[in-house]
Design a protein around this motif. Structure first.
Motif, PDB file in Angstrom:
ATOM      1  N   LEU A 138       4.028  -7.771  -3.006  1.00  0.00           N
ATOM      2  CA  LEU A 138       3.135  -6.665  -2.659  1.00  0.00           C
ATOM      3  C   LEU A 138       3.323  -6.240  -1.206  1.00  0.00           C
ATOM      4  O   LEU A 138       3.419  -5.050  -0.905  1.00  0.00           O
ATOM      5  N   VAL A 139       3.427  -7.201  -0.308  1.00  0.00           N
ATOM      6  CA  VAL A 139       3.624  -6.876   1.109  1.00  0.00           C
ATOM      7  C   VAL A 139       4.963  -6.169   1.297  1.00  0.00           C
ATOM      8  O   VAL A 139       5.057  -5.181   2.030  1.00  0.00           O
ATOM      9  N   ARG A 140       5.995  -6.635   0.615  1.00  0.00           N
ATOM     10  CA  ARG A 140       7.309  -5.984   0.721  1.00  0.00           C
ATOM     11  C   ARG A 140       7.255  -4.543   0.193  1.00  0.00           C
ATOM     12  O   ARG A 140       7.868  -3.650   0.757  1.00  0.00           O
TER      13      ARG A 140
ATOM     14  N   HIS B  67       2.413   5.305   4.479  1.00  0.00           N
ATOM     15  CA  HIS B  67       1.405   6.370   4.406  1.00  0.00           C
ATOM     16  C   HIS B  67       0.283   6.005   3.424  1.00  0.00           C
ATOM     17  O   HIS B  67      -0.883   6.312   3.665  1.00  0.00           O
ATOM     18  N   ILE B  68       0.610   5.324   2.339  1.00  0.00           N
ATOM     19  CA  ILE B  68      -0.408   4.898   1.379  1.00  0.00           C
ATOM     20  C   ILE B  68      -1.230   3.753   1.968  1.00  0.00           C
ATOM     21  O   ILE B  68      -2.453   3.708   1.824  1.00  0.00           O
ATOM     22  N   VAL B  69      -0.582   2.836   2.664  1.00  0.00           N
ATOM     23  CA  VAL B  69      -1.289   1.724   3.305  1.00  0.00           C
ATOM     24  C   VAL B  69      -2.242   2.270   4.361  1.00  0.00           C
ATOM     25  O   VAL B  69      -3.382   1.802   4.485  1.00  0.00           O
TER      26      VAL B  69
ATOM     27  N   THR C 293      -7.734   3.363   6.114  1.00  0.00           N
ATOM     28  CA  THR C 293      -8.694   4.324   6.645  1.00  0.00           C
ATOM     29  C   THR C 293      -9.881   4.491   5.703  1.00  0.00           C
ATOM     30  O   THR C 293     -11.042   4.406   6.123  1.00  0.00           O
ATOM     31  N   LEU C 294      -9.594   4.711   4.429  1.00  0.00           N
ATOM     32  CA  LEU C 294     -10.672   4.914   3.459  1.00  0.00           C
ATOM     33  C   LEU C 294     -11.496   3.638   3.289  1.00  0.00           C
ATOM     34  O   LEU C 294     -12.722   3.701   3.126  1.00  0.00           O
ATOM     35  N   ASN C 295     -10.853   2.490   3.356  1.00  0.00           N
ATOM     36  CA  ASN C 295     -11.555   1.215   3.265  1.00  0.00           C
ATOM     37  C   ASN C 295     -12.583   1.111   4.391  1.00  0.00           C
ATOM     38  O   ASN C 295     -13.740   0.756   4.159  1.00  0.00           O
TER      39      ASN C 295
ATOM     40  N   THR D  54      -6.534 -11.484   5.832  1.00  0.00           N
ATOM     41  CA  THR D  54      -5.317 -11.609   6.636  1.00  0.00           C
ATOM     42  C   THR D  54      -4.321 -10.522   6.259  1.00  0.00           C
ATOM     43  O   THR D  54      -3.727  -9.878   7.128  1.00  0.00           O
ATOM     44  N   MET D  55      -4.148 -10.288   4.968  1.00  0.00           N
ATOM     45  CA  MET D  55      -3.225  -9.238   4.540  1.00  0.00           C
ATOM     46  C   MET D  55      -3.684  -7.878   5.062  1.00  0.00           C
ATOM     47  O   MET D  55      -2.901  -7.136   5.651  1.00  0.00           O
ATOM     48  N   ASP D  56      -4.962  -7.570   4.872  1.00  0.00           N
ATOM     49  CA  ASP D  56      -5.480  -6.278   5.328  1.00  0.00           C
ATOM     50  C   ASP D  56      -5.375  -6.142   6.845  1.00  0.00           C
ATOM     51  O   ASP D  56      -4.982  -5.090   7.354  1.00  0.00           O
TER      52      ASP D  56
END
Length: 155
Positions: free
Chosen positions: A49-51, A58-60, A65-67, A121-123
């Protein structure tokens, strides 16, 4: 599609953004669909998923932002992000519990707490990577984090 057609399906900007994120989550679920209950398979799914996220900054960025915006009590995306947070945490926690039950990990930690840490951590790394892509190697830092986590939880 015409603007009136778009507005028919997505009356608010948030509706359109959530549809994009739901599509991303469907693709994400396909990446980790074969993981099953094992922590090793789930860990590899997170790495995949990270890769994948590195390829769609742009999606991340939109997700991050929306989060953050959805933290407001009246935000239209609040329920979606809250449900997603529970779903992600519960999935990771189940894999950690499986590793505990299999004798791979110690039993003296709460899988829900560690699962929250993994997701946070991922976020968090994604936000730092978006801000400083030349200084934050998202893939390497997340891989290193998971390796340290595994060592710290191992029997």
């Amino acid at each position: 599609m015409t603007l009136p057609g778009l507005l028919h399906y997505f009356p608010r900007k948030t509706d359109l953004l959530l549809a994009i994120l739901e599509d991303r989550d469907r693709a994400t679920n396909e990446l980790i669909a074969d993981a099953g209950p094992s922590w090793a398979a789930n860990r590899e799914g997170l790495r995949k998923l990270v890769r994948r996220n590195v390829q769609i900054p742009h999606i991340v960025q939109m997700f991050s932002t929306l989060n953050s915006e959805s933290l407001g009590k009246c935000h239209p995306a609040r329920d979606w992000f809250e449900a997603r947070s529970h779903y992600v945490r519960d999935g990771i926690a189940a894999a950690l519990r499986h590793a505990q039950d299999a004798g791979e990990f110690r039993k003296d930690f709460d899988p829900d707490v560690v699962a929250t840490e993994v997701a946070a951590t991922m976020d968090g790394l994604q936000v730092w990577w978006l801000r400083m892509p030349d200084r934050v190697d998202l893939i390497q830092q997340f891989d290193d984090y998971l390796d340290r986590l595994d060592r710290s939880l191992a029997v």
